[in-house]
Design an enzyme around this catalytic site. Structure first.
Site, short mmCIF file in Angstrom:
data_model
loop_
_atom_site.label_atom_id
_atom_site.label_comp_id
_atom_site.label_asym_id
_atom_site.label_seq_id
_atom_site.Cartn_x
_atom_site.Cartn_y
_atom_site.Cartn_z
N GLU A 1 6.16 7.07 12.02
CA GLU A 1 5.86 8.08 13.03
C GLU A 1 6.95 9.14 12.96
OE1 GLU A 1 6.31 7.28 17.44
OE2 GLU A 1 4.12 7.22 17.20
N ARG B 1 18.35 28.43 1.25
CA ARG B 1 17.77 29.19 2.36
C ARG B 1 18.73 29.14 3.54
NH1 ARG B 1 11.96 29.83 1.62
NH2 ARG B 1 11.25 28.57 -0.12
N ARG C 1 0.82 -1.22 0.00
CA ARG C 1 0.00 0.00 0.00
C ARG C 1 0.84 1.26 0.00
NH1 ARG C 1 -2.84 -0.97 5.46
NH2 ARG C 1 -0.71 -1.68 5.82
N HIS D 1 20.08 30.60 8.99
CA HIS D 1 19.23 31.33 9.91
C HIS D 1 19.34 30.80 11.34
CE1 HIS D 1 16.62 31.56 6.09
NE2 HIS D 1 17.37 32.64 6.14
N LYS E 1 15.37 22.60 16.53
CA LYS E 1 14.52 22.22 15.40
C LYS E 1 14.64 20.73 15.13
CE LYS E 1 15.13 26.67 13.14
NZ LYS E 1 15.74 27.38 12.01
N ASP F 1 18.36 37.01 2.39
CA ASP F 1 19.50 36.13 2.67
C ASP F 1 20.79 36.62 2.01
OD1 ASP F 1 18.08 34.52 4.36
OD2 ASP F 1 17.89 32.85 2.97
#
Length: 187
Positions: free
Chosen positions: A28, A58, A23, A61, A71, A174
């Site tokens: 998780e 990017r 499938r 930061h 993070k 940036d």
């Protein structure tokens, strides 16, 4: 889930359990109890997603002081070269970076503690990149270090990914990021 140590202490690559069958797959992404067992006791309060075409860069930061953020980052679709720079002044790895490829095939995640600058280069069109943060965004606390800083000397592997520097897509904001030296002097 299992963690893989990177060359910088507390910066962890995470391999989730992936259950695949005819499938598709199930995995998780985040469970507080599972992450706590891995030694990550952060409570995430904000989720962000960006979508980019190939060659978008990017970063780098971070937020400073009481608005610093840890993070948990991963790629939902596509691929990135993820770059993290250790800005923890008491760290043996201060000013060092780790580059790791995250993509929808390897399904790896990266946990970035507070005290790191973060950026990424998208390697495929329509890349969707998600990052969970343990502190809310505060624009007055945001800082950026220029992606091609001479002192950091980050290898973005442009040749490997067949991306020319002049083709990079970098925001005007940036492009005006400060140098690592200016960041160090401003602390």
């Amino acid at each position: 889930m299992k963690t893989i140590e990177t060359k910088i202490k507390n910066l962890l690559l995470i391999e989730p359990k992936v259950f695949e069958d005819s499938r598709g797959f199930f995995m998780e992404i985040y469970n507080y109890n599972t992450f706590k067992e891995l030694g990550i006791d952060n409570i995430f309060v904000q989720d962000n997603i960006s979508k980019s075409s190939k060659g978008v860069l990017r970063g780098l930061h971070f937020q400073k002081d009481e608005y610093a953020q840890a993070k948990l980052v991963y790629v939902l679709r596509g691929a990135v070269l993820d770059i993290t720079v250790d800005l923890r002044e008491n760290s043996e790895a201060f000013g060092k970076y780790v580059a790791v490829e995250l993509n929808d095939k390897n399904k790896r995640m990266l946990f970035i503690p507070r005290g790191f600058a973060h950026g990424f280069l998208t390697l495929e069109d329509d890349t969707e990149f998600i990052y969970k943060c343990d502190n809310f965004y505060n624009p007055k606390s945001e800082v950026g270090i220029i992606w091609n800083d001479a002192d950091l000397n980050i290898d973005w592997n442009l040749d490997k990914y067949n991306i020319k520097e002049e083709e990079l897509v970098i925001s005007e904001k940036d492009k005006k990021n400060i140098t690592f030296e200016k960041y160090r002097r401003g602390k």
